[in-house]
Design a protein around this motif. Structure first.
Motif, short mmCIF file in Angstrom:
data_model
loop_
_atom_site.label_atom_id
_atom_site.label_comp_id
_atom_site.label_asym_id
_atom_site.label_seq_id
_atom_site.Cartn_x
_atom_site.Cartn_y
_atom_site.Cartn_z
N VAL A 68 0.76 -1.11 -0.03
CA VAL A 68 -0.15 0.12 0.00
C VAL A 68 0.55 1.30 -0.05
O VAL A 68 0.52 2.25 -0.55
CB VAL A 68 -0.64 0.13 1.25
N GLY A 69 1.97 1.06 0.59
CA GLY A 69 2.91 2.28 0.69
C GLY A 69 3.21 2.49 2.10
O GLY A 69 2.71 1.94 3.14
N PRO A 70 4.39 3.41 2.20
CA PRO A 70 4.90 3.78 3.59
C PRO A 70 3.86 4.09 4.60
O PRO A 70 2.93 4.88 4.28
CB PRO A 70 5.85 5.00 3.20
N TYR A 71 4.15 3.81 5.69
CA TYR A 71 3.10 4.06 6.82
C TYR A 71 3.61 5.21 7.73
O TYR A 71 4.73 5.48 7.70
CB TYR A 71 3.05 2.97 7.65
N PRO A 72 2.78 6.32 8.05
CA PRO A 72 1.25 6.09 7.98
C PRO A 72 0.59 6.52 6.69
O PRO A 72 1.30 7.07 5.90
CB PRO A 72 0.86 7.07 9.12
N TRP A 73 -0.30 5.74 6.26
CA TRP A 73 -1.08 5.84 5.00
C TRP A 73 -2.12 6.96 4.88
O TRP A 73 -2.40 7.42 5.91
CB TRP A 73 -2.12 4.78 4.74
N ASP A 74 -2.12 7.25 3.88
CA ASP A 74 -3.15 8.49 3.49
C ASP A 74 -4.48 7.87 4.00
O ASP A 74 -4.77 6.73 3.79
CB ASP A 74 -3.45 8.75 2.04
N ARG A 75 -5.47 8.82 4.64
CA ARG A 75 -6.56 8.42 5.31
C ARG A 75 -7.65 7.99 4.41
O ARG A 75 -8.60 7.42 4.74
CB ARG A 75 -6.90 9.29 6.42
N LYS A 76 -7.64 8.21 3.20
CA LYS A 76 -8.49 7.76 2.22
C LYS A 76 -8.36 6.26 1.93
O LYS A 76 -9.46 5.68 1.51
CB LYS A 76 -8.09 8.62 0.81
N VAL A 77 -7.15 5.65 2.47
CA VAL A 77 -7.04 4.23 2.31
C VAL A 77 -8.29 3.54 3.33
O VAL A 77 -8.68 2.55 2.62
CB VAL A 77 -5.74 3.84 2.85
N TYR A 78 -8.23 4.08 4.44
CA TYR A 78 -9.23 3.50 5.23
C TYR A 78 -10.69 3.88 4.91
O TYR A 78 -11.52 2.68 5.12
CB TYR A 78 -9.17 4.10 6.76
N ALA A 79 -10.86 4.75 4.07
CA ALA A 79 -12.36 5.33 3.59
C ALA A 79 -12.54 4.18 2.69
O ALA A 79 -13.82 3.63 2.58
CB ALA A 79 -12.19 6.60 3.03
N GLN A 80 -11.63 4.03 1.76
CA GLN A 80 -11.75 3.03 0.55
C GLN A 80 -12.20 1.53 1.36
O GLN A 80 -13.05 0.92 0.85
CB GLN A 80 -10.67 2.77 -0.45
N TYR A 100 -5.36 10.60 16.31
CA TYR A 100 -5.47 11.67 17.29
C TYR A 100 -5.23 12.89 16.70
O TYR A 100 -5.31 14.02 17.40
CB TYR A 100 -4.99 11.50 18.45
N THR A 101 -4.35 13.00 15.73
CA THR A 101 -4.01 14.24 14.93
C THR A 101 -4.07 14.13 13.47
O THR A 101 -4.36 13.20 12.80
CB THR A 101 -2.38 14.21 15.17
N ALA A 102 -4.36 15.40 13.14
CA ALA A 102 -4.78 15.81 11.67
C ALA A 102 -3.58 15.22 10.71
O ALA A 102 -2.40 15.51 11.11
CB ALA A 102 -4.75 17.35 11.21
N SER A 103 -3.73 14.79 9.70
CA SER A 103 -2.78 14.50 8.60
C SER A 103 -2.51 15.62 7.64
O SER A 103 -2.92 16.72 7.72
CB SER A 103 -3.37 13.27 7.61
N ASN A 104 -1.34 15.36 7.04
CA ASN A 104 -0.98 16.58 6.02
C ASN A 104 -1.93 16.73 4.75
O ASN A 104 -1.91 17.57 4.05
CB ASN A 104 0.55 16.19 5.41
N ASN A 105 -3.07 15.75 4.72
CA ASN A 105 -3.98 15.66 3.84
C ASN A 105 -5.34 15.95 4.21
O ASN A 105 -6.15 15.07 4.62
CB ASN A 105 -3.97 14.70 2.92
N PRO A 106 -5.97 17.18 4.61
CA PRO A 106 -7.18 17.45 5.12
C PRO A 106 -8.20 17.01 4.40
O PRO A 106 -9.38 16.58 4.94
CB PRO A 106 -7.29 19.04 5.28
N GLU A 107 -8.15 16.79 2.99
CA GLU A 107 -9.18 16.41 2.29
C GLU A 107 -9.58 14.94 2.71
O GLU A 107 -10.63 14.38 2.52
CB GLU A 107 -8.99 16.51 0.62
N SER A 108 -8.22 14.25 2.72
CA SER A 108 -8.53 12.70 3.14
C SER A 108 -8.91 12.47 4.44
O SER A 108 -9.97 11.62 4.68
CB SER A 108 -7.12 12.15 2.97
N ASP A 109 -8.91 13.37 5.35
CA ASP A 109 -9.36 13.18 6.79
C ASP A 109 -10.82 13.40 6.50
O ASP A 109 -11.64 12.60 7.36
CB ASP A 109 -8.86 14.49 7.54
N LYS A 110 -11.31 14.47 5.88
CA LYS A 110 -12.70 14.86 5.46
C LYS A 110 -13.38 13.77 5.07
O LYS A 110 -14.38 13.36 5.22
CB LYS A 110 -12.90 15.92 4.60
N LEU A 111 -12.63 12.97 4.12
CA LEU A 111 -13.04 12.11 3.22
C LEU A 111 -13.66 10.77 3.99
O LEU A 111 -14.64 10.03 4.15
CB LEU A 111 -12.26 11.52 2.13
#
Length: 610
Positions: A68-80, A100-111
């Motif tokens: 999947v790629g280096p961890y931590p993953w983009d949170r859209k992975v969990y959404a999928q 517990y913390t925001a990622s570097n990609n707010p759109e993925s957090d929102k997704l």
């Protein structure tokens, strides 16, 4: 030991100390380390290794991280992943992943948050902020919920699920996870554990867990975990294979999904069944336990105390009743039986009887009582050695001291051979000697008598002035005791020949010794009162031996017919005639010893206890 400190008083005092020691150990839980080890062993041996079939673990393993790629993953992975599992018909999806913390990609957090909001069966965990162990132990009362200072929740963009759960691990004093708090009281309300929340969301009956009575001295809702499977026992599918669509949707239909770390070195803990277990499997075991409606109930502490008291009393009592080997076999048999009962009770009823405290309390009782028993036995042997060491053969003293059987000192009937001797002419001799010379002469003469008696396995009963009484076949058996008595008398007479010659030449006084010997049944033992006792023999045969001595010719050894019959094969005799003695209705046949012509050849060792 003084009369005020009797054997009974010492035993009672010693056992009171044993009881106090056991109570201290039980009250302060000093057996806990060993109890925990036995508990872990029972848990591992009783686990089925076949968890509930509805549970599936999706593991974030090393291969998934590569795929999947280096961890931590983009949170859209969990959404999928959630969308895929929901389409497959998963019943509940619980994530053992902290966001517990925001990622570097707010759109993925929102997704991810929007995806969570679409479904009603998703749980992302929170973490209750608990005080340290010492502070908690001073503030949390038994029977009350653990109170958290605060809660760490997923970030607002993700925290869209109406279902809450904590993933706090509860570590025992040795760092092993044996229990968990199904509910924690927080400023935001009561927070259920991941296992409880997932089970409840899956429709399981959790009423018995919500209303579970608090265990002794434990917070409310503390659950002893029934570990029923190791990591390998749970159906586990790599995250990457699910994410990449390699697993048929039917695998997840109507099943409970737990997503967590399974890569080496990540989110691990020590459990009773596995030293390094990824904690997603701890939640899986709790979930499995609830689905199977299992509760491990420790048996009341009062039962443990009663069982310990029983073991203390039983082991203490039987220590004094059994011989050493029998006692050891019994003690270890009972200990093994206790461990078997503990295991069977746990394995087949889910009741946990902590028998370790009772077993070790019994062992303390056994050790304490065996120490007291050894002390008294040693004291008795020392007493016997001191009592008889001056009177009997050293070989006999050794036999008595090492004998396992008690010697009956109160008076018993047995066959003895008794030797009486008396010195004639000593009174006029003592008139010619200084007092110290009299003592030296007596010591010299009695040394000869003592050496001959002890050499021939006799027991010197007493010296009375210039007379002596010697016993054979007491306190221990002396095979051929009549022979050794006659041999003693003969050797004493031979030894006195030079003494008589020296005394007659020096003082003009003739010394002579008369010796009488008789064999028969007498009463022998410690005879007297509690103020004064003597080890001696009494009875008609004792009187007969004394009267034979008084009748015997000077410098001769005379024996009775009973002694003659037992020794005539080894001793040459002359018939000395028949004498009517006081207290006898018939004359007694007497025989004079002439010489020793042989010795017993039956191979028996004189002085050895039978």
């Amino acid at each position: 030991m003084k009369k005020g400190l009797s054997k009974s008083a010492v035993i009672v005092t010693g056992n009171v100390i044993v009881v106090i020691i056991c109570l201290i150990f039980l009250a302060f839980g000093l057996w806990k380390v060993l109890s925990d080890q036995v508990f872990d062993m029972n848990m591992k041996q009783s686990m089925s290794g076949a968890p509930h079939g509805d549970i599936v673990v999706i593991g974030i393993d090393s291969d998934s991280i590569k795929a999947v790629g280096p961890y931590p993953w983009d949170r859209k992975v969990y959404a999928q992943l959630i969308d895929q599992l929901e389409k497959a018909g998963a019943k509940v999806i619980g994530f053992d992943i902290e966001l517990y913390t925001a990622s570097n990609n707010p759109e993925s957090d929102k997704l991810l948050g929007d995806t969570i909001a679409k479904y009603n069966n998703i749980i992302f965990p929170s973490h209750a902020e608990l005080e340290n162990e010492f502070a908690r132990s001073t503030k949390v009362k038994a029977g009350e919920l653990i109170m958290a200072q605060g809660v760490q929740n997923p970030i607002p963009a993700i925290d869209k699920s109406p279902h809450r759960a904590h993933i706090n691990a509860a570590y025992d004093s040795d760092g092993v996870i044996r229990f968990n708090w199904l509910e924690i009281n927080t400023p935001q309300g009561i927070l259920p554990s991941m296992g409880l929340a997932v089970a409840q969301l899956a429709g399981a009956d959790v009423s018995k867990y919500l209303n579970m009575p608090p265990q002794q001295n434990s917070p409310k809702s503390q659950l002893t975990i029934k570990w029923d499977g190791m990591e390998k026992d749970f159906e586990t599918i790599p995250f990457s294979e699910v994410f990449n669509g390699k697993i048929p949707a039917s695998v997840f239909k109507d099943r409970i999904i737990l997503v967590g770390y399974t890569a080496p070195g990540s989110d691990e803990g020590t459990t009773p069944v596995e030293r390094h277990m990824h904690l997603v499997y701890a939640h899986a075991n709790i979930l499995n336990q609830i689905l199977n409606q299992k509760i491990i109930t420790p048996v009341s502490g009062a039962v443990t105390v009663v069982l310990a008291a029983l073991m203390v009393a039983l082991f203490g009592f039987l220590t004094w009743r059994l011989k050493a080997i029998s006692g050891i076999v019994f003690v270890f048999s009972v200990c093994i039986a206790l461990m078997i009962v503990q295991y069977l009770t746990f394995a087949y009823s889910d009741y946990y009887l902590d028998a370790v405290g009772a077993m070790l309390s019994g062992l303390i009782s056994y050790i304490g009582n065996i120490a007291m028993k050894t002390y008294f036995e040693t004291k008795q042997k020392n007493y016997i050695t001191k009592q008889f060491g001056r009177y009997i053969s050293p070989d006999l003293v050794k036999e008595i001291a090492k004998s396992d059987s008690e010697i009956q000192l109160g008076g018993i009937k047995r066959e003895l051979t008794l030797l009486f001797l008396d010195v004639s002419g000593f009174t006029p001799l003592s008139e010619k000697l200084k007092p110290e010379e009299v003592v030296d002469f007596l010591n010299m003469m009695f040394n000869l008598i003592t050496e001959r008696a002890l050499e021939n396995h006799g027991t010197i009963d007493k010296f009375i002035g210039d007379a002596a009484m010697i016993l054979y076949n007491a306190p221990l058996d002396v095979p051929n005791h009549a022979y050794y008595a006659v041999k003693t008398g003969y050797e004493i007479q031979k030894g006195m020949e030079r003494v008589r010659a020296d005394v007659e030449a020096k003082y003009g006084i003739t010394l002579s010794i008369r010796i009488g010997i008789n064999t028969g049944d007498v009463v022998v033992g410690n005879i007297g009162s509690y103020l004064r006792v003597d080890y001696t023999a009494i009875g008609d045969n004792v009187n007969t031996a004394a009267r034979i001595e008084s009748t015997a010719s000077p410098n001769q050894v005379w024996v009775s017919e009973s002694t003659y019959e037992q020794t005539k094969a080894y001793i040459e005799y002359n018939f000395a005639g028949e004498k009517l003695m006081k207290g006898k209705s018939a004359a007694v046949k007497l025989y004079e010893v002439v010489s020793i012509k042989g010795e017993p050849t039956n191979g028996e060792k004189p002085g050895k206890a039978s």
